[in-house]
Design an enzyme around this catalytic site. Structure first.
Site, PDB file in Angstrom:
ATOM      1  N   THR A  16       0.834  -1.211   0.000  1.00 23.00           N
ATOM      2  CA  THR A  16       0.000   0.000   0.000  1.00 23.00           C
ATOM      3  C   THR A  16       0.869   1.261   0.000  1.00 23.00           C
ATOM      4  O   THR A  16       0.468   2.281  -0.560  1.00 23.00           O
ATOM      5  CB  THR A  16      -0.986   0.042   1.188  1.00 23.00           C
ATOM      6  OG1 THR A  16      -0.257   0.045   2.416  1.00 23.00           O
ATOM      7  CG2 THR A  16      -1.941  -1.130   1.156  1.00 23.00           C
ATOM      8  N   MET A  94      10.783  -6.572   4.485  1.00 25.43           N
ATOM      9  CA  MET A  94      10.913  -7.286   5.755  1.00 25.43           C
ATOM     10  C   MET A  94      12.280  -7.939   5.969  1.00 25.43           C
ATOM     11  O   MET A  94      12.389  -8.858   6.779  1.00 25.43           O
ATOM     12  CB  MET A  94       9.814  -8.354   5.848  1.00 25.43           C
ATOM     13  CG  MET A  94       8.428  -7.779   5.880  1.00 25.43           C
ATOM     14  SD  MET A  94       8.117  -6.803   7.375  1.00 25.43           S
ATOM     15  CE  MET A  94       7.767  -8.125   8.503  1.00 25.43           C
ATOM     16  N   ILE A  96      16.582  -7.501   6.703  1.00 28.62           N
ATOM     17  CA  ILE A  96      17.588  -6.563   7.224  1.00 28.62           C
ATOM     18  C   ILE A  96      18.723  -6.454   6.196  1.00 28.62           C
ATOM     19  O   ILE A  96      19.174  -7.454   5.645  1.00 28.62           O
ATOM     20  CB  ILE A  96      18.158  -7.082   8.582  1.00 28.62           C
ATOM     21  CG1 ILE A  96      17.037  -7.208   9.628  1.00 28.62           C
ATOM     22  CG2 ILE A  96      19.285  -6.197   9.087  1.00 28.62           C
ATOM     23  CD1 ILE A  96      16.511  -5.921  10.208  1.00 28.62           C
ATOM     24  N   LEU A  97      19.168  -5.230   5.951  1.00 28.43           N
ATOM     25  CA  LEU A  97      20.262  -5.012   5.006  1.00 28.43           C
ATOM     26  C   LEU A  97      21.592  -5.007   5.773  1.00 28.43           C
ATOM     27  O   LEU A  97      21.645  -4.546   6.912  1.00 28.43           O
ATOM     28  CB  LEU A  97      20.064  -3.668   4.290  1.00 28.43           C
ATOM     29  CG  LEU A  97      18.789  -3.586   3.435  1.00 28.43           C
ATOM     30  CD1 LEU A  97      18.478  -2.137   3.074  1.00 28.43           C
ATOM     31  CD2 LEU A  97      18.931  -4.444   2.187  1.00 28.43           C
ATOM     32  N   ASN A 111      13.359   4.591   4.836  1.00 29.94           N
ATOM     33  CA  ASN A 111      12.451   3.553   5.358  1.00 29.94           C
ATOM     34  C   ASN A 111      11.258   4.233   6.013  1.00 29.94           C
ATOM     35  O   ASN A 111      11.394   5.303   6.596  1.00 29.94           O
ATOM     36  CB  ASN A 111      13.184   2.693   6.392  1.00 29.94           C
ATOM     37  CG  ASN A 111      12.297   1.603   6.975  1.00 29.94           C
ATOM     38  OD1 ASN A 111      11.599   0.899   6.234  1.00 29.94           O
ATOM     39  ND2 ASN A 111      12.291   1.461   8.288  1.00 29.94           N
ATOM     40  N   HIS A 113       8.503   3.716   9.005  1.00 32.17           N
ATOM     41  CA  HIS A 113       8.245   2.919  10.210  1.00 32.17           C
ATOM     42  C   HIS A 113       6.958   3.416  10.865  1.00 32.17           C
ATOM     43  O   HIS A 113       6.785   4.629  11.042  1.00 32.17           O
ATOM     44  CB  HIS A 113       9.430   3.032  11.184  1.00 32.17           C
ATOM     45  CG  HIS A 113       9.230   2.205  12.408  1.00 32.17           C
ATOM     46  ND1 HIS A 113       9.411   0.837  12.406  1.00 32.17           N
ATOM     47  CD2 HIS A 113       8.807   2.528  13.656  1.00 32.17           C
ATOM     48  CE1 HIS A 113       9.117   0.366  13.611  1.00 32.17           C
ATOM     49  NE2 HIS A 113       8.752   1.371  14.387  1.00 32.17           N
TER      50      HIS A 113
HETATM   51  C1  GRF Z   1       3.746  -0.514   6.823  1.00 34.63           C
HETATM   52  O1  GRF Z   1       3.051  -0.437   8.028  1.00 34.63           O
HETATM   53  C2  GRF Z   1       5.118   0.072   6.994  1.00 34.63           C
HETATM   54  O2  GRF Z   1       5.171   1.106   7.896  1.00 34.63           O
HETATM   55  C3  GRF Z   1       5.907  -1.096   7.525  1.00 34.63           C
HETATM   56  O3  GRF Z   1       5.368  -2.213   6.843  1.00 34.63           O
HETATM   57  C4  GRF Z   1       4.028  -1.944   6.416  1.00 34.63           C
HETATM   58  C5  GRF Z   1       3.971  -2.173   4.928  1.00 34.63           C
HETATM   59  O4  GRF Z   1       2.697  -2.154   4.389  1.00 34.63           O
HETATM   60  N1  GRF Z   1       7.311  -0.859   7.382  1.00 34.63           N
HETATM   61  P1  GRF Z   1       2.498  -2.129   2.810  1.00 34.63           P
HETATM   62  O5  GRF Z   1       3.158  -3.366   2.225  1.00 34.63           O
HETATM   63  O6  GRF Z   1       3.097  -0.875   2.269  1.00 34.63           O
HETATM   64  O7  GRF Z   1       1.011  -2.179   2.610  1.00 34.63           O
END
Ligand code: GRF
Length: 206
Positions: A16, A94, A96-97, A111, A113
């Site tokens: 999203t 998801m 870690i780099l 990034n 968060h």
């Molecule tokens: C989001 O909540 C973002 O903050 C976190 O992972 C989620 C990703 O959602 N890092 P999407 O794949 O962008 O829908």
């Protein structure tokens, strides 16, 4: 002179936030950058469909297909170089780099968060866990943060933040949705535009 910086978006899930960036490109909110490559850590990430819908080249680099994290990143670097990427955006990525990678792209990786860093961040704080922790603590305000990525998880320089109200009776799912709608989908495109513009301005001065 170039008028757009080349952007790669790294994803693992629904995408999203990638969608918010694609919409921002379409509406002109993101005018100094162009998404040129989407890299997923999972072959089944719906984010890949969103990218294909916009005719953006995609690549899947899954950990299980490589002997090491370094080997995966070597292939990722080759793809980023081939597409002349200036800015990398982690949008729900998801994995870690390594420090080798983050140092190579110093101040070139952003990034998103889903909390107001330094609250509810760092190792173990991802996805719904972030919102569960915020509700368990009883905070009345949470939000989202866009920051540069360095070797410390969620530890790089903060670029933009937006606060979101926590409401009576919120579940982690409800709060997650509100944080996305009211903060993430707004500040991620805004930050990418700001940083892309700065990259072009720096290049022009050099
Ligand atoms: C989001 O909540 C973002 O903050 C976190 O992972 C989620 C990703 O959602 N890092 P999407 O794949 O962008 O829908």
């Amino acid at each position: 002179m170039r008028n757009k910086a080349n952007i790669a978006v790294l994803v693992s899930g629904g995408g999203t936030n990638l969608q918010a960036l694609l919409d921002a490109e379409d509406s002109g909110i993101l005018s100094h950058g162009e998404i040129r490559l989407v890299i997923s850590s999972r072959p089944d990430a719906y984010a890949l469909e969103r990218a294909k819908g916009h005719h953006i080249p995609t690549l899947c680099l899954a950990k299980k297909d490589f002997p090491s994290r370094e080997a995966l990143e070597t292939e990722m670097i080759a793809a980023l170089e081939q597409a002349h990427i200036d800015l990398i955006v982690l949008a729900g990525y998801m994995s870690i780099l390594t420090e080798r990678f983050t140092r190579r792209y110093d101040h070139r990786i952003l990034n998103i968060h889903p909390s107001l860093i330094p609250s509810f961040c760092g190792a173990g704080f991802y996805g719904l866990k972030v919102h569960e922790a915020a509700l368990a603590k009883g905070v009345k305000v949470t939000g989202a943060t866009v920051h540069f990525v360095n070797e410390i998880p969620d530890g790089g320089e903060i670029v933009m933040q937006k606060a979101v109200e926590v409401r009576e009776g919120d579940t982690p799912e409800v709060l997650q949705k509100r944080v996305m709608q009211e903060a993430e989908w707004i500040i991620l495109p805004a930050t990418v535009e700001k940083v892309a513009k700065e990259i072009l301005e720096k290049e022009q001065k050099a």
